[in-house]
Design an enzyme around this catalytic site. Structure first.
Site, PDB file in Angstrom:
ATOM      1  N   HIS A 142     -22.734 -47.117  67.733  1.00  0.00           N
ATOM      2  CA  HIS A 142     -21.842 -46.283  68.552  1.00  0.00           C
ATOM      3  C   HIS A 142     -20.968 -47.081  69.520  1.00  0.00           C
ATOM      4  O   HIS A 142     -19.983 -46.538  70.029  1.00  0.00           O
ATOM      5  CB  HIS A 142     -22.656 -45.269  69.362  1.00  0.00           C
ATOM      6  CG  HIS A 142     -23.363 -44.249  68.538  1.00  0.00           C
ATOM      7  ND1 HIS A 142     -22.716 -43.461  67.607  1.00  0.00           N
ATOM      8  CD2 HIS A 142     -24.678 -43.883  68.486  1.00  0.00           C
ATOM      9  CE1 HIS A 142     -23.593 -42.655  67.033  1.00  0.00           C
ATOM     10  NE2 HIS A 142     -24.789 -42.900  67.543  1.00  0.00           N
ATOM     11  N   ARG A 271     -37.565 -37.111  67.485  1.00  0.00           N
ATOM     12  CA  ARG A 271     -37.408 -36.472  68.796  1.00  0.00           C
ATOM     13  C   ARG A 271     -35.987 -35.955  69.028  1.00  0.00           C
ATOM     14  O   ARG A 271     -35.788 -34.932  69.684  1.00  0.00           O
ATOM     15  CB  ARG A 271     -37.793 -37.495  69.870  1.00  0.00           C
ATOM     16  CG  ARG A 271     -37.648 -36.991  71.286  1.00  0.00           C
ATOM     17  CD  ARG A 271     -38.124 -38.069  72.257  1.00  0.00           C
ATOM     18  NE  ARG A 271     -37.806 -37.695  73.628  1.00  0.00           N
ATOM     19  CZ  ARG A 271     -38.006 -38.480  74.673  1.00  0.00           C
ATOM     20  NH1 ARG A 271     -38.533 -39.673  74.498  1.00  0.00           N
ATOM     21  NH2 ARG A 271     -37.696 -38.082  75.887  1.00  0.00           N
TER      22      ARG A 271
END
Length: 488
Positions: A142, A271
């Site tokens: 990213h 998660r």
């Protein structure tokens, strides 16, 4: 030449530094470098270290990082510390550092190790000294040219690809993280030297990019491939589209090297994730890519249920080595993390697969149409090859004190921060990255703004940039050693 011919066993080089697990993003933060230490310890106890060469990566220098990132941004990362944050409040806002991408002790050193392993792996592949290189501390897809994003600060993938482009006309990048590989796509959006292929969750989800219609621009038109997916995709659905698409990409693009980002947040039960892949289903992608017998750089990425990250990357290391390992986990330093079953493989959940066969087929056909627009294997005029980022003497591990090598194994046994185990296992509020920040993701305007500078850096492989400020960080021969660990 090191390259194996046909489908035989491959030579694998693996990069790991014993300090990587000591870096800590902070209490409650879902990104835990400790998972890389857990992975390493598990594969050691499976005996996989006997079948590959293990290297400690050099610490990438600021000069290496500015082959892509802006000088100002890297200078900021070198300078910022938890104890001087108040002096950098404007820069923190400018460079998107603070919440998802916090300032923590050793931040720049963490970036150096993550990047060093990926760049060193690319150099090994370029020198034809290995068939595959693995750096589970890399894959931070990213990070932007002048901005941190999505827990990523320095884009080791872009830097490794730039290294590969010194020797390879065309490089293929494949991303199986649940999040779109926006930073890598953005870096190469206007070139045909790199094709980016990303399979990801799309919609109200970080980073908010990766639409089917995002196909590249200028010379790079049709060289960005995006497969947007919905919640709950399982092994069968994923496998039915991954192999055909990658096969068509290989046929049309004919790359001479591949980078595979193996983000483990696409696993069931992650998660922050919402896919339903098992470890075997995820690793099937590695198997498919491996069959094309191309130089391959395998990197980590996301993954926030850390016991499953360790399972996944250990198994994928075994797949790279053509080594079968038992489902029963060997005893290891973090054995209690893997209860109650203490098995390698995980079961899918009963979540609904919202990716209907009709939807998957429709997207696949649309991508095939785009790929048919490509000229077969675009020609590239190759230039004089610049100097490698990691120098020739970096492979000389014999001069290193044996006790220093052994101490890395010992450092793996350091106690993790108290919060590491409990934080990673509860679902908590870890979804902030996917909800609060997705609106920050669509920043395509930056592509045009940085286009010329970025193009100069990534396509001009005639020589290294000799005009760079000599006051920047120097490459120390000792500091850039990529030392093989004879006693992992």
């Amino acid at each position: 030449m090191a390259y194996s011919q046909g489908g035989g066993k491959k030579k694998v080089c693996y990069y790991y530094d014993g300090d990587i697990g000591n870096y800590y993003y902070g209490q409650g933060h879902p990104m835990k470098p400790h998972r890389i230490r857990m992975t390493h310890n598990l594969l050691l106890n499976y005996g996989l270290y006997r079948k590959m060469e293990i290297y400690r990566p050099h610490k990438a220098t600021a000069e290496e990082m500015t082959k892509y990132h802006s000088d100002e941004y890297i200078k900021f990362l070198r300078s910022i510390r938890p104890d001087n944050m108040s002096e950098y409040s404007k820069q923190m806002q400018r460079f998107n550092v603070g919440e998802d991408c916090p300032v923590f002790d050793g931040l720049f050193e963490f970036c150096q190790l993550s990047t060093g392993g990926s760049v060193a792996g690319a150099v090994k592949l370029n020198r034809q000294q290995t068939d595959m290189a693995v750096n589970w501390a890399g894959g931070l897809h990213h990070a932007k040219k002048s901005e941190a994003s999505g827990f990523c600060y320095v884009n080791d993938i872009v830097l490794a690809i730039l290294e590969l482009l010194k020797y390879h006309q065309r490089v293929l990048y494949i991303d199986i993280d649940i999040h779109h590989g926006d930073g890598v796509e953005e870096a190469f959006y206007t070139t045909d030297r790199v094709m980016t292929v990303s399979f990801h969750k799309y919609g109200e989800y970080f980073p908010g990019t990766g639409d089917l219609r995002d196909i590249g621009a200028g010379k790079g038109k049709y060289y960005a491939v995006n497969f947007p997916m919905r919640d709950g995709i399982d092994d069968e659905s994923y496998g039915q589209i991954f192999k055909p698409i990658i096969s068509k990409v290989m046929e049309m693009y004919q790359p001479s090297a591949v980078v595979l980002q193996c983000g483990a947040d696409s696993l069931s039960g992650d998660r922050l994730g919402c896919f339903n892949l098992t470890v075997k289903g995820h690793a099937k992608c590695v198997e498919v890519v491996k069959t094309f017998n191309l130089p391959l750089l395998m990197l980590g990425g996301g993954g926030y249920t850390i016991r499953n990250v360790a399972r996944c990357w250990t198994y994928e290391t075994a797949v790279a080595l053509d080594c079968e390992i038992p489902n029963e986990l060997p005893y290891n330093d973090y054995f209690e993390y893997f209860g109650p079953d203490f098995k390698l493989h995980i079961s899918p959940s009963n979540m609904t697969n919202q990716n209907t066969p009709e939807y998957m087929e429709k997207i696949k056909q649309r991508l095939f149409e785009n790929l048919r627009m490509l000229p077969h294997a675009p020609g590239v005029q190759m230039q004089a090859i610049p100097e490698d980022a990691v120098h020739e003497d970096s492979g000389d591990e014999d001069g290193e004190d044996p006790d220093k090598r052994i101490s890395i194994r010992a450092s793996d046994k350091r106690i993790a921060c108290d919060e590491e185990f409990s934080d990673s296992e509860d679902e908590g509020e870890g979804g902030r990255r996917n909800v609060a920040d997705h609106k920050k993701g669509a920043k395509k305007a930056r592509i045009e703004e940085d286009k010329k500078e970025t193009e100069d850096k990534k396509t001009d492989v005639k020589e290294e940039d000799k005009s760079k400020d000599n006051s920047g960080e120097k490459t120390d021969t000792k500091g850039t050693k990529s030392e093989q660990l004879s006693n992992p």
